[in-house]
Design an enzyme around this catalytic site. Sequence first.
Site, short mmCIF file in Angstrom:
data_model
loop_
_atom_site.label_atom_id
_atom_site.label_comp_id
_atom_site.label_asym_id
_atom_site.label_seq_id
_atom_site.Cartn_x
_atom_site.Cartn_y
_atom_site.Cartn_z
N ARG A 18 -18.22 7.92 -1.14
CA ARG A 18 -17.80 8.53 -2.65
C ARG A 18 -18.95 8.77 -3.37
O ARG A 18 -18.76 9.68 -3.89
CB ARG A 18 -16.87 6.65 -2.64
CG ARG A 18 -15.52 6.59 -2.43
CD ARG A 18 -15.32 5.34 -3.40
NE ARG A 18 -13.86 5.68 -2.21
CZ ARG A 18 -12.67 4.85 -2.41
NH1 ARG A 18 -13.66 3.68 -2.95
NH2 ARG A 18 -11.86 4.47 -1.80
N TYR A 20 -10.44 13.67 0.01
CA TYR A 20 -10.60 12.45 0.65
C TYR A 20 -11.75 10.82 -0.04
O TYR A 20 -12.00 11.63 -1.06
CB TYR A 20 -11.36 13.04 2.13
CG TYR A 20 -12.73 13.94 2.12
CD1 TYR A 20 -13.98 13.55 0.96
CD2 TYR A 20 -13.05 15.37 2.78
CE1 TYR A 20 -14.68 14.37 0.73
CE2 TYR A 20 -13.60 15.83 2.58
CZ TYR A 20 -14.64 15.79 2.11
OH TYR A 20 -15.98 15.77 2.03
N GLU A 21 -11.94 10.71 0.63
CA GLU A 21 -12.47 9.34 0.43
C GLU A 21 -11.95 8.21 -0.70
O GLU A 21 -12.85 7.82 -1.52
CB GLU A 21 -14.01 9.72 0.17
CG GLU A 21 -14.87 9.79 0.74
CD GLU A 21 -14.97 8.97 2.78
OE1 GLU A 21 -14.58 7.85 2.17
OE2 GLU A 21 -15.18 9.60 3.49
N GLY A 22 -10.28 8.33 -0.63
CA GLY A 22 -9.54 7.73 -1.98
C GLY A 22 -9.49 9.35 -3.15
O GLY A 22 -10.34 9.79 -3.81
N GLN A 42 -9.16 6.57 -7.47
CA GLN A 42 -10.16 6.53 -7.76
C GLN A 42 -10.13 5.97 -9.66
O GLN A 42 -11.51 5.57 -10.85
CB GLN A 42 -11.61 7.58 -7.95
CG GLN A 42 -11.54 8.44 -6.62
CD GLN A 42 -12.42 7.38 -6.00
OE1 GLN A 42 -13.44 6.30 -6.47
NE2 GLN A 42 -12.07 6.93 -4.65
#
Length: 569
Positions: free
Chosen positions: A294, A427-429, A434
């Site tokens: 992230r 992506y990555e949440g 977030q």
Amino acid sequence: MAYRAPVAEFRFILEHVAGLPDVVATERFAEATDDVTAAILDGAGRLCDEVLAPLQRPGDLHPARLENGVVRTSPGYAEGYRAIAEGGWVALSAPPEHGGMGLPTALSTAVNDMMSGACLSLQLNPLLTQGQIEALCHHASDEIQALYLPRLIAGDWSGTMNLTEAQAGSDVGALKTRAVPNGDGTYAVTGQKVYITWGDADFMENVIHLVLARLPDAPEGTRGISLFLVPRNLPDADGRPGVANGVKVVSLEHKLGLHGSPTALMEFDGATGWMVGAPNKGMAGMFTMMNNARLGVGAQGVGVAEAAFQQALAYAGERRQGPTPMGDGPIIGHADVRRMLAGMKAEIFAARAIALSCAVAADMAEASGEPDWAARAAFLTPIIKAWGTEVGMEVAQQGVQVHGGMGFIEETGAAQYLRDVRVTAIYEGTNGIQAMDLVGRKLGDGGEAAWRLLEEVEQTAEAAREAFPDLAGDLWTAAEALREATEWMLTREMTDRFAGAVPFLRAWARVLGAHLHLKAALAEGGEGPRSALARVFIRRMLPEHASALAAARAGAGDLYELSDAALSA
């Protein structure tokens, strides 16, 4: 215009804004001297300018493809990756006992920023390997570490993360991939995973997949997920890639951008895997990898923004279109074009400084063991992931606008930055996740990490009152408004928090960005280009905090009063 890594900018931010000298003053990172830092930044800059940037356009025009079961990568990518690996750039911050350099995360973040600006499609490969290295360092057995870490760190093998399934995106707990014990300490992993970045490559000796799967009779949801290491080729007795495992690439996704980065549908058919961590505790290991990624993804957004800005600036300095207030010159003399360019540069500085500040906090947490530093790094992580990628999209979009009609023409390359960076917000949440993390888990300490950050912001405002009285006053007022909004968040149910989470995160980014701009202006001495840029940000971008906080505090009532039927009417 070719991309040029902003090496001098990184040196200034690290030394005067983000706090790298505090990191170097610790025993853990004492070897990261000024000379070492300069050598790292200069070397990475040359790699990006001379080797990686020339691969940006070819990767878009000649995408990775699947040919007879083999992933054929874009022209020049094999040579570009080899330069990354042989230069030691994959694992600057990896532990020395396994072959890494053990340098601060702040330096690897700066390098990732540069590499992303040069060629994001290729940079994704080492970024994922970095995350896997950290996950294995924290969660894998000594045997797994001894076999896999040296090869991942050397760049001979690459790493992936396999979370998402067709029916299980953000809801990871809905995954169906299974892992059945083989009776010899290994597991047979069966299932499909989608959206797997760099799922394979024709230039990699081996590809190591970290796969989330469920053991037989495991609890439902995330409580029943375990983590498995599944190599593409099973290492032989000497640790060399041997026979093929039960892993294959079914297809490659046809994407909006990042054409040089193969995004695969992976199939695991009784593939041999080894458990990483404890049974049913796989999310802990995967979160270690994801948190590393992230920060890296936030830096990716900033890097792409830098490249898009550089191209827009060069075009604006050449294109002529009517008289300007500065005379009969290029369009950079037009007030609106200048507004866009100044705003782009100010946004990039703020986001980059937040990213490097987050990395410094992570370094200080590692070096000191103090929980306050760890809490700061955790608090800043969702902010930089979301805001760095938002800046990437906004600046790339403005870059197209500066080009005018030519920005819509693919041959200029301006549109590629916008297409490539768009997925970073997903992506990555996703950025919404977030923001929800910020108002949820990150305020779970009752706001302590937030209060400490706001105290520093207000200290900066106080220090700047003599040199920049108007800017200091604006920052102080914004910090107090953010404090009140944070207090409001702490009193609300989660649905209300989540409804305002995205604008709340945006307000934090605005206030932190102004704080770091003002620190830079003070370090400059009060007059000069950084002071001018601080004025642009604080006068033009910081005021957005007010509208963002109004939206953040609106609650969820009006959103649910608007019925499904009304939305579709």
